[in-house]
Write an enzyme that holds these catalytic residues in place. Structure first.
Site, short mmCIF file in Angstrom:
data_model
loop_
_atom_site.label_atom_id
_atom_site.label_comp_id
_atom_site.label_asym_id
_atom_site.label_seq_id
_atom_site.Cartn_x
_atom_site.Cartn_y
_atom_site.Cartn_z
CD GLU A 32 -40.22 17.88 17.68
OE1 GLU A 32 -39.98 18.12 18.87
OE2 GLU A 32 -40.66 18.73 16.90
CG ASP A 33 -42.25 10.30 15.79
OD1 ASP A 33 -43.38 10.80 15.80
OD2 ASP A 33 -41.98 9.25 15.20
CD GLU A 34 -40.48 9.90 24.02
OE1 GLU A 34 -39.76 8.95 24.39
OE2 GLU A 34 -41.66 10.06 24.38
CE LYS A 156 -43.01 7.70 13.05
NZ LYS A 156 -43.09 7.03 14.34
#
Length: 190
Positions: A32-34, A156
């Site tokens: 996942e993203d931060e 994304k």
């Protein structure tokens, strides 16, 4: 203590204390993203302990480490070497370059059960699937999408269309950008 401020750090510290290991190598299933949240029962993971002093210990079904909880921690004989298949429910926040035409978001429903090809510049295309999609318009240039899909789809890129087909940008004929995404459920073994 400052090295233990992440989720990984909290887990590693617990394992060091419980097993007396020199090092913990954690392999997460998915990524996942931060800024992304992993809700529901969290993200499955494997840990390889380097030189543990204890090999057998009683592990509770639920372990609380401050704001981090570990569920169903158990010792396995070896870390799987093949890619782990999983499905996930994820909520995407999407912004668009142009205004959304009334009814235009309906076209995104065609993603359901459509093969998604991820091109990683390899001689083959990685085929994944979207199993369900629910869209909610927020305003003239943004919407949310709740998807159930195979793990390994770059989220994304599914929105923007970079080296993936189909994408939300292509289907909407509008440049789209995923601003945030949060995982609501991750299920292994599908």
């Amino acid at each position: 203590m400052s090295g233990y401020n992440s989720v990984e750090g909290h887990i590693a510290k617990f394992l060091f204390e419980k097993f007396g290991a020199q090092q913990a190598k954690i392999t997460w299933i998915g990524s996942e993203d931060e800024s992304s949240l992993v809700l529901g029962n969290g993200r499955p993971f494997f840990v390889k302990l380097v030189n543990p002093h204890k090999r057998k210990t009683v592990l509770p079904k639920k372990i609380r480490l401050g704001s981090v909880s570990i569920l169903n921690l158990r010792v396995i004989s070896k870390v799987p070497t093949e890619q782990i298949k999983f499905k996930t429910d994820v909520l995407l926040d999407v912004s668009t370059e142009k205004d959304l035409v009334p009814g235009s978001l309906k076209v995104l429903e065609s993603l359901k059960d459509m093969p998604v090809s991820v091109n990683e510049n390899l001689p083959w295309k990685n085929q994944k699937r979207v199993y369900d999609i629910k869209i909610k318009k927020i305003d003239t240039k943004s919407f949310t999408a709740l998807l159930t899909l195979d793990g390994g789809i770059p989220l994304k890129r599914l929105v923007s269309g970079t080296h993936i087909e189909p994408s939300m940008s292509i289907l909407l004929e509008n440049v789209c950008k995923c601003t945030t995404f949060d995982f609501h459920k991750i299920v292994t073994g599908n």
